[in-house]
Structure formats: C-alpha cells, structure tokens
Write a protein that holds these residues in place. Structure first.
Motif, PDB file in Angstrom:
ATOM      1  N   GLY A 179      67.113  47.780  90.507  1.00  0.00           N
ATOM      2  CA  GLY A 179      66.956  48.833  91.499  1.00  0.00           C
ATOM      3  C   GLY A 179      66.117  50.002  91.039  1.00  0.00           C
ATOM      4  O   GLY A 179      65.894  50.949  91.796  1.00  0.00           O
ATOM      5  N   TYR A 180      65.655  49.964  89.790  1.00  0.00           N
ATOM      6  CA  TYR A 180      64.831  51.066  89.301  1.00  0.00           C
ATOM      7  C   TYR A 180      63.422  51.017  89.884  1.00  0.00           C
ATOM      8  O   TYR A 180      62.709  52.008  89.873  1.00  0.00           O
ATOM      9  CB  TYR A 180      64.757  51.040  87.774  1.00  0.00           C
ATOM     10  N   MET A 181      63.023  49.855  90.354  1.00  0.00           N
ATOM     11  CA  MET A 181      61.699  49.750  90.973  1.00  0.00           C
ATOM     12  C   MET A 181      61.704  48.619  91.988  1.00  0.00           C
ATOM     13  O   MET A 181      62.477  47.656  91.876  1.00  0.00           O
ATOM     14  CB  MET A 181      60.613  49.502  89.918  1.00  0.00           C
ATOM     15  N   ALA A 182      60.860  48.751  93.006  1.00  0.00           N
ATOM     16  CA  ALA A 182      60.754  47.725  94.048  1.00  0.00           C
ATOM     17  C   ALA A 182      60.066  46.490  93.493  1.00  0.00           C
ATOM     18  O   ALA A 182      59.234  46.568  92.590  1.00  0.00           O
ATOM     19  CB  ALA A 182      59.982  48.274  95.243  1.00  0.00           C
ATOM     20  N   LEU A 183      60.434  45.339  94.036  1.00  0.00           N
ATOM     21  CA  LEU A 183      59.832  44.078  93.614  1.00  0.00           C
ATOM     22  C   LEU A 183      58.923  43.568  94.721  1.00  0.00           C
ATOM     23  O   LEU A 183      59.235  43.721  95.908  1.00  0.00           O
ATOM     24  CB  LEU A 183      60.927  43.035  93.336  1.00  0.00           C
ATOM     25  N   ASP A 184      57.805  42.974  94.326  1.00  0.00           N
ATOM     26  CA  ASP A 184      56.962  42.367  95.350  1.00  0.00           C
ATOM     27  C   ASP A 184      57.638  41.095  95.857  1.00  0.00           C
ATOM     28  O   ASP A 184      58.668  40.665  95.329  1.00  0.00           O
ATOM     29  CB  ASP A 184      55.561  42.073  94.815  1.00  0.00           C
ATOM     30  N   LYS A 185      57.083  40.522  96.879  1.00  0.00           N
ATOM     31  CA  LYS A 185      57.717  39.371  97.532  1.00  0.00           C
ATOM     32  C   LYS A 185      57.957  38.223  96.554  1.00  0.00           C
ATOM     33  O   LYS A 185      59.041  37.629  96.523  1.00  0.00           O
ATOM     34  CB  LYS A 185      56.850  38.894  98.687  1.00  0.00           C
ATOM     35  N   LYS A 186      56.953  37.913  95.732  1.00  0.00           N
ATOM     36  CA  LYS A 186      57.077  36.797  94.795  1.00  0.00           C
ATOM     37  C   LYS A 186      58.156  37.069  93.762  1.00  0.00           C
ATOM     38  O   LYS A 186      59.007  36.220  93.493  1.00  0.00           O
ATOM     39  CB  LYS A 186      55.736  36.542  94.098  1.00  0.00           C
ATOM     40  N   GLY A 187      58.134  38.283  93.192  1.00  0.00           N
ATOM     41  CA  GLY A 187      59.127  38.621  92.182  1.00  0.00           C
ATOM     42  C   GLY A 187      60.542  38.600  92.732  1.00  0.00           C
ATOM     43  O   GLY A 187      61.474  38.118  92.082  1.00  0.00           O
ATOM     44  N   GLU A 214      71.139  50.340  99.428  1.00  0.00           N
ATOM     45  CA  GLU A 214      69.803  50.750  98.984  1.00  0.00           C
ATOM     46  C   GLU A 214      69.030  49.607  98.332  1.00  0.00           C
ATOM     47  O   GLU A 214      67.884  49.785  97.923  1.00  0.00           O
ATOM     48  CB  GLU A 214      69.915  51.913  97.994  1.00  0.00           C
ATOM     49  N   TRP A 215      69.640  48.441  98.239  1.00  0.00           N
ATOM     50  CA  TRP A 215      68.957  47.329  97.583  1.00  0.00           C
ATOM     51  C   TRP A 215      67.768  46.813  98.393  1.00  0.00           C
ATOM     52  O   TRP A 215      66.951  46.065  97.874  1.00  0.00           O
ATOM     53  CB  TRP A 215      69.950  46.194  97.307  1.00  0.00           C
ATOM     54  N   THR A 216      67.678  47.234  99.653  1.00  0.00           N
ATOM     55  CA  THR A 216      66.500  46.852 100.447  1.00  0.00           C
ATOM     56  C   THR A 216      65.243  47.515  99.903  1.00  0.00           C
ATOM     57  O   THR A 216      64.126  47.099 100.229  1.00  0.00           O
ATOM     58  CB  THR A 216      66.694  47.251 101.918  1.00  0.00           C
ATOM     59  N   ASN A 217      65.404  48.564  99.089  1.00  0.00           N
ATOM     60  CA  ASN A 217      64.240  49.183  98.450  1.00  0.00           C
ATOM     61  C   ASN A 217      63.708  48.302  97.324  1.00  0.00           C
ATOM     62  O   ASN A 217      62.542  48.402  96.941  1.00  0.00           O
ATOM     63  CB  ASN A 217      64.614  50.558  97.880  1.00  0.00           C
ATOM     64  N   THR A 218      64.591  47.456  96.777  1.00  0.00           N
ATOM     65  CA  THR A 218      64.189  46.534  95.705  1.00  0.00           C
ATOM     66  C   THR A 218      63.799  45.182  96.279  1.00  0.00           C
ATOM     67  O   THR A 218      62.743  44.627  95.966  1.00  0.00           O
ATOM     68  CB  THR A 218      65.341  46.359  94.700  1.00  0.00           C
ATOM     69  N   PHE A 219      64.684  44.651  97.132  1.00  0.00           N
ATOM     70  CA  PHE A 219      64.408  43.378  97.810  1.00  0.00           C
ATOM     71  C   PHE A 219      64.018  43.716  99.247  1.00  0.00           C
ATOM     72  O   PHE A 219      64.887  43.893 100.108  1.00  0.00           O
ATOM     73  CB  PHE A 219      65.632  42.472  97.778  1.00  0.00           C
ATOM     74  N   THR A 220      62.745  43.846  99.496  1.00  0.00           N
ATOM     75  CA  THR A 220      62.277  44.368 100.788  1.00  0.00           C
ATOM     76  C   THR A 220      62.521  43.426 101.961  1.00  0.00           C
ATOM     77  O   THR A 220      62.490  43.858 103.112  1.00  0.00           O
ATOM     78  CB  THR A 220      60.777  44.700 100.704  1.00  0.00           C
ATOM     79  N   ASP A 221      62.765  42.160 101.679  1.00  0.00           N
ATOM     80  CA  ASP A 221      63.102  41.216 102.746  1.00  0.00           C
ATOM     81  C   ASP A 221      64.599  41.372 103.046  1.00  0.00           C
ATOM     82  O   ASP A 221      65.434  41.045 102.214  1.00  0.00           O
ATOM     83  CB  ASP A 221      62.805  39.782 102.292  1.00  0.00           C
ATOM     84  N   PRO A 222      64.978  41.881 104.228  1.00  0.00           N
ATOM     85  CA  PRO A 222      66.387  42.144 104.546  1.00  0.00           C
ATOM     86  C   PRO A 222      67.279  40.912 104.410  1.00  0.00           C
ATOM     87  O   PRO A 222      68.407  41.006 103.931  1.00  0.00           O
ATOM     88  CB  PRO A 222      66.342  42.638 105.992  1.00  0.00           C
ATOM     89  N   ARG A 223      66.777  39.755 104.838  1.00  0.00           N
ATOM     90  CA  ARG A 223      67.584  38.532 104.752  1.00  0.00           C
ATOM     91  C   ARG A 223      67.810  38.129 103.301  1.00  0.00           C
ATOM     92  O   ARG A 223      68.898  37.684 102.935  1.00  0.00           O
ATOM     93  CB  ARG A 223      66.917  37.405 105.532  1.00  0.00           C
ATOM     94  N   LEU A 224      66.773  38.290 102.500  1.00  0.00           N
ATOM     95  CA  LEU A 224      66.888  37.980 101.073  1.00  0.00           C
ATOM     96  C   LEU A 224      67.872  38.930 100.411  1.00  0.00           C
ATOM     97  O   LEU A 224      68.722  38.514  99.627  1.00  0.00           O
ATOM     98  CB  LEU A 224      65.508  38.102 100.414  1.00  0.00           C
ATOM     99  N   CYS A 225      67.763  40.195 100.756  1.00  0.00           N
ATOM    100  CA  CYS A 225      68.669  41.198 100.199  1.00  0.00           C
ATOM    101  C   CYS A 225      70.113  40.900 100.583  1.00  0.00           C
ATOM    102  O   CYS A 225      71.016  40.956  99.738  1.00  0.00           O
ATOM    103  CB  CYS A 225      68.261  42.589 100.694  1.00  0.00           C
TER     104      CYS A 225
END
Length: 259
Positions: A179-187, A214-225
């Motif tokens: 959660g310290y930084m957002a991840l791109d889709k692949k990561g 707040e994990w949607t800031n890291t895993f930007t895909d809501p379903r994945l999060c």
C-alpha cells in the motif's frame, strides 16, 4: 585402562572418529565433560546415553530453527519479547501471544496487520514470522514492491510459473509495506496470482499502512482488489495497530531512561 583393555585415550579417539563419521558434533564436543559429570553424579549407562542423545537432538533442533530463520531472509532481527506493548495500547498482547502459538499458520489462515507508519506492524510481522520459523514452518519475508518487481522480471524472462511455485512452497509468506505505492495493472495481477493461487494449507501475512477501503489505491481494478481482500479476510486474523506511533513512543521512553 578400560575393562576391555582399551586405554582411555584410545577410547576417546574412537569416539571422536565415530562422531565425525555419524555426524554427531554435539556429542563429540561435549563427551568428555559429559563423562565427568556422569561419573560425579553416578548416572547409569542408559541415563548417560540418554542425556548424550537428547543433547544431540536438542542441538540439531536449534540449528534447524536457525537455518529456517536465516532462510526467511528477514531484514533485521525482531522478537515478541522485545516488543513494547505499552508503547502502542491499540495492540492486544493476548491476541499477539495467541498468534505466537502458530496455530493459524498450521491451519493455513491469513494475517493482516493494518495501521499507520511507525505503529509496530513490521516488528510484529517479523517477530511472528520468526516464531513460525522456530516452530518448524518454512517462512519467507519480502517487501511488496520487491516481490512485484521480481514477478515482473520473471514474467519477462518466461520463468513466472517457477517463481510463483517457489513462493507457493513456503508455509508462511510475509509481505511487508503493502500500500505504500500504487501498482500498475501487470504488477497488480501478478501479485494477485501469488496471493490467491497458493495452497489452502499455506498462510500469508501482510503488513499495510492502508485500510482495506484504501487498497483500491494499490490495486486499481476494483474487482481485483475485492478478490484480494476477500482472500485475506476470510477466516483470517486482523490486527489494527492504529495511529499511535510505536516508534516515537519507544524513542521517547529510551530517551527518558537515559536521563
């Protein structure tokens, strides 16, 4: 001279040689002192042999624990004994000590440590991981960003399945600083694979400075999060370390003690 005509020196040399061949380093290094103590205490032969063998077994167990702790790749040494619960009243000592029994690891349950920076999450994560390693579990520690980078490189080098399988074999995977930084889709997708494709008997423990919302800031895909949160909270253990700065309180206590 012993009763069968072998000198004490010859007997000791034979014992030393046999211990080397049988790989019994503890008996080899303590035998002479053990003989002295057994003679002094009047131990029977079976009792003397039992003490020697138990000493060897205990030492082997200790060395195995040390190897497992080393293999976990902890960045620093942390123990529950050194954790100051008074410095962070948000953390329940009874809950932590129950987790130290490692029953949750045996059952394959997840653990989440959620709280602000400096509240003792990493200390507890490493300390509980150390307890698990000392109790016979295979443990691996890593930072979230480091794990994602390793997975991306593995995917690029076509060894992703091998890398995921390696992390899947450990009994307890510890992921710090999520959660310290957002991840791109692949990561994010690669980390999702590691978190969700592990065997049900294997545990995951995560330390994060962000609440689940707040994990949607890291895993930007809501379903994945949502899938990751469900995986980590279903039947799992959650410790909220709150906002009290464990690090700051501990520093102030140390400063006061030196005055």
């Amino acid at each position: 001279m012993t009763r069968n005509g072998i000198t004490t020196e010859a007997a000791n040399a034979s014992i030393d040689r046999a211990c080397r061949m049988l790989r019994l380093p503890t008996i080899r290094s303590t035998f002479e002192q053990a003989v002295h103590d057994a003679t002094k205490d009047g131990l029977s032969y079976p009792a003397f042999l039992a003490e020697l063998l138990m000493a060897e077994c205990d030492d082997r167990s200790r060395r195995r624990s040390e190897r497992r702790v080393k293999a976990a790749n902890f960045p620093r040494e942390k123990s529950l004994r050194a954790f100051d619960f008074d410095a962070n009243p948000d953390i329940d000592p009874a809950v932590v000590h129950q987790l130290a029994t490692c029953e949750w690891v045996t059952k394959g349950q997840p653990l989440c440590l959620i709280g602000d920076s400096g509240t003792g999450k990493s200390h507890l994560l490493i300390a509980l991981g150390t307890e698990a390693a000392m109790n016979g579990h295979r443990v691996k520690y890593t930072l979230a960003t480091r794990l994602v980078n390793e997975l991306v490189e593995a995917a690029d080098e076509l060894v992703l399945s091998k890398t995921i399988a390696r992390y899947g074999r450990v009994d307890l995977l510890l992921i710090d600083e999520l959660g310290y930084m957002a991840l791109d889709k692949k990561g994010a997708e690669l980390l999702f694979q590691v978190l969700t494709e592990r065997e049900e008997t294997n545990s995951i423990a995560i330390a994060s400075n962000a609440s689940f919302s707040e994990w949607t800031n890291t895993f930007t895909d809501p379903r994945l999060c949502a899938a990751i949160v469900d995986r980590l909270t279903f039947g799992g253990n959650i410790i909220e370390t709150g906002t009290t700065s464990y690090r700051l309180a501990h520093t102030k206590a140390d400063a006061a003690a030196t005055k």
